[in-house]
Design an enzyme around this catalytic site. Structure first.
Site, mmCIF file in Angstrom:
data_model
loop_
_atom_site.group_PDB
_atom_site.id
_atom_site.type_symbol
_atom_site.label_atom_id
_atom_site.label_comp_id
_atom_site.label_asym_id
_atom_site.label_seq_id
_atom_site.Cartn_x
_atom_site.Cartn_y
_atom_site.Cartn_z
ATOM 1 N N LYS A 90 27.485 38.893 35.494
ATOM 2 C CA LYS A 90 27.592 37.784 36.452
ATOM 3 C C LYS A 90 28.049 38.331 37.805
ATOM 4 O O LYS A 90 28.827 39.290 37.855
ATOM 5 C CB LYS A 90 28.606 36.782 35.884
ATOM 6 C CG LYS A 90 28.820 35.526 36.706
ATOM 7 C CD LYS A 90 29.780 34.597 35.960
ATOM 8 C CE LYS A 90 30.121 33.344 36.731
ATOM 9 N NZ LYS A 90 31.039 32.460 35.981
ATOM 10 N N SER B 230 32.918 28.021 31.722
ATOM 11 C CA SER B 230 31.721 28.544 32.386
ATOM 12 C C SER B 230 30.839 29.455 31.561
ATOM 13 O O SER B 230 29.733 29.772 31.992
ATOM 14 C CB SER B 230 32.118 29.296 33.648
ATOM 15 O OG SER B 230 32.234 28.392 34.696
ATOM 16 N N SER C 152 29.679 27.733 35.329
ATOM 17 C CA SER C 152 29.156 28.444 36.472
ATOM 18 C C SER C 152 28.310 29.659 36.112
ATOM 19 O O SER C 152 27.568 30.146 36.954
ATOM 20 C CB SER C 152 30.312 28.894 37.366
ATOM 21 O OG SER C 152 31.136 29.825 36.672
HETATM 22 N N1 GLN Z 1 33.229 23.800 35.556
HETATM 23 C C1 GLN Z 1 34.545 24.335 35.682
HETATM 24 C C2 GLN Z 1 34.933 24.408 37.133
HETATM 25 O O1 GLN Z 1 34.154 24.046 37.920
HETATM 26 C C3 GLN Z 1 34.635 25.662 35.030
HETATM 27 C C4 GLN Z 1 34.274 26.815 35.872
HETATM 28 C C5 GLN Z 1 34.503 28.121 35.224
HETATM 29 O O2 GLN Z 1 34.805 28.217 34.038
HETATM 30 N N2 GLN Z 1 34.411 29.163 36.044
HETATM 31 O O3 GLN Z 1 35.986 24.812 37.508
#
Ligand code: GLN
Length: 471
Positions: free
Chosen positions: A77, A176, A152
């Site tokens: 990532k 994420s 994400s």
């Molecule tokens: N959807 C969550 C957020 O927006 C998780 C994001 C993540 O795990 N990086 O913070």
């Protein structure tokens, strides 16, 4: 067809059915075919091929000289540092920035003879659930390109879904890795906080962030985890306990006791199909002789407020380093120091990241600190204590991965709160630091992938992986 398991790939390499350079070329063809899905920020194709030649030569000279990940092609990532390779966190503010060192996870992958094929697109600084906040644009879900892949780590999930690599490293601050895995029909695993070093992972919420692994099956997750987990002198929050050989430990556990939260399965946000899948899973577990019990958990609706107060607070501090001076983008319109800071940040960050920096700065500000940040810390403590209590009587907790399947691109951009609320079932594992894995279950009638998660107590990843491997 490229095999979808490391065992099959190794077999093909050992039998000479395929060579490593040829395997890499096939993955690169897959990447080309799927360009329209916008999975990768950068593809390091030539480098991957030349490394494949080197590793193949090493193998041909002495079959025993190669590392445990010989034959594994991995994507990382765009928040994971790889020396001399671009890393941007999906943000304009880091455009053109190249890592000056490699993350511990990357170093360990390379030492084990894995090949890294490219960096995957993600929400800006990993903030989002749809991959729509990336500076590089949305990633599309291969099941239906009009749908989000989740986020994400959206690019990471689709990179595995479309067979452009075997395994992907993502990051999981609040779901994420697990939520995009569920939306794309693959497995997504977040270890115990500290199991994998965060050295070289761009920070979002440091007390929540963990590198996670996405793959087609549990065994490939276990093999990868065995290589990258473990103590690290560069991360003082890394666990000091020596990790196990997770692949070796994939033995079916007996008599596991599984809890589910009645409040989760009755939650109004939960889609009927997901509820049905959870109930079917419970029936199957009972039929296999496991004990399964519904428990009371009164803090479910505190999860999202606690998570978003604490992570935005940590993010506001972590992201202060992007000042237009030290890394990446600097505004060409600035004429003095103050303008350099202001304009670089104004022009360099996207809307969602700015919203979170503002929110995080607000909850930390004097006068509001106790009411928001302090209170959220207390809520986190209660959630941790209650969870520990449950694990006194149970081995695993069953939880939906997301309230429903992937939704259409564009739908959540105007309503960030609705998007935040959809994280209700994943943030628990990050608030408490426990390991969690999302496994694919039967898709919806329309063919959309769905996932169910299992949590285990801290440091219990080997029994967690062994258990879900039997499902
Ligand atoms: N959807 C969550 C957020 O927006 C998780 C994001 C993540 O795990 N990086 O913070």
């Amino acid at each position: 067809m490229i095999p979808r398991s490391f065992d099959e790939i190794k077999e093909a390499l050992i039998n000479g059915d395929i060579t490593l350079p040829h395997l890499v070329e096939r993955y690169l063809e897959q990447i080309e075919k799927n360009r329209f899905l916008n999975i990768y920020v950068e593809v390091w194709g030539e480098e991957a091929i030349s490394r494949a030649h080197e590793l193949q030569n090493k193998y041909d000279e002495d079959k025993n000289s190669v590392g445990p990940l010989f034959g594994m092609i991995v994507s990382i990532k765009d928040v994971i540092c790889y020396k001399n390779h671009t890393v941007t966190g999906g943000s304009k503010i880091l455009s053109g920035f190249k890592s000056i060192y490699s993350s511990t996870a990357v170093i360990r992958l390379l030492e084990a003879d894995a090949i890294i094929i490219g960096s995957t697109n993600c929400d800006e600084f990993a903030m989002g659930s749809t991959n729509e906040t990336s500076f590089y644009g949305v990633v599309r879900n291969a099941v239906n390109p009009d749908l989000v892949p989740g986020g994400s780590s959206g690019g990471a999930a689709v990179s595995v879904q479309t067979n452009t690599c075997l395994v992907a490293l993502g990051s999981d601050t609040g779901g994420s890795v697990r939520q995009p895995a569920a939306f794309c029909g693959i497995h997504g695993f977040k270890p115990t906080y500290g199991r994998i070093s965060r050295h070289g992972l761009l920070a979002y919420g440091s007390s929540f962030d963990q590198i996670g692994i996405l793959a087609h099956n549990i065994k490939d997750i276990a093999v990868t985890l065995s290589v990258i987990a473990g103590p690290d002198e560069y991360d003082s929050t890394a666990l000091t306990s020596v990790p196990e050989d997770y692949e070796d430990k994939l033995l079916a556990p007996k008599n596991a006791r599984i809890a589910y939260f009645k409040a989760a399965l009755e939650h109004p946000s939960l889609d009927k199909t997901v509820r049905d899948r959870c109930n079917t899973m419970i029936e199957n577990l009972l039929a296999k002789g496991y004990s399964v019990e519904g428990v009371d958990f009164e803090y479910l609706d505190f999860m999202i407020p606690a998570y978003y107060v604490l992570t935005t607070a940590e993010a506001s501090s972590n992201l202060s380093r992007y000042d237009g001076i030290r890394f990446g983008y600097r505004s060409p319109n600035a004429t003095n120091l103050e303008e350099t800071y202001k304009l670089s940040r104004t022009e360099g960050f996207g809307r969602e990241v700015k919203r979170r920096i503002l929110l995080g700065t607000f909850v930390l500000s004097s006068g509001y600190y106790d009411a928001f940040y302090g209170k959220a810390q207390k809520a986190r403590r209660l959630i941790v204590e209650k969870t520990a209590e449950i694990f006194k009587n149970f081995d695993f907790i069953l939880m939906p991965s997301a309230p429903g399947p992937a939704w259409p691109i564009g739908e959540s951009l105007d309503d960030p709160i609705a998007m935040y609320l959809a994280d209700i079932f994943t943030v628990h594992a990050n608030l408490t630091g426990i390991p969690a894995v999302s496994v694919p279950v039967k898709p919806t009638e329309e063919g959309l992938p769905l996932g169910i998660q299992f949590f285990a107590d801290k440091e219990k990843e080997s029994s967690l992986l062994a258990f879900v491997n039997t499902l």
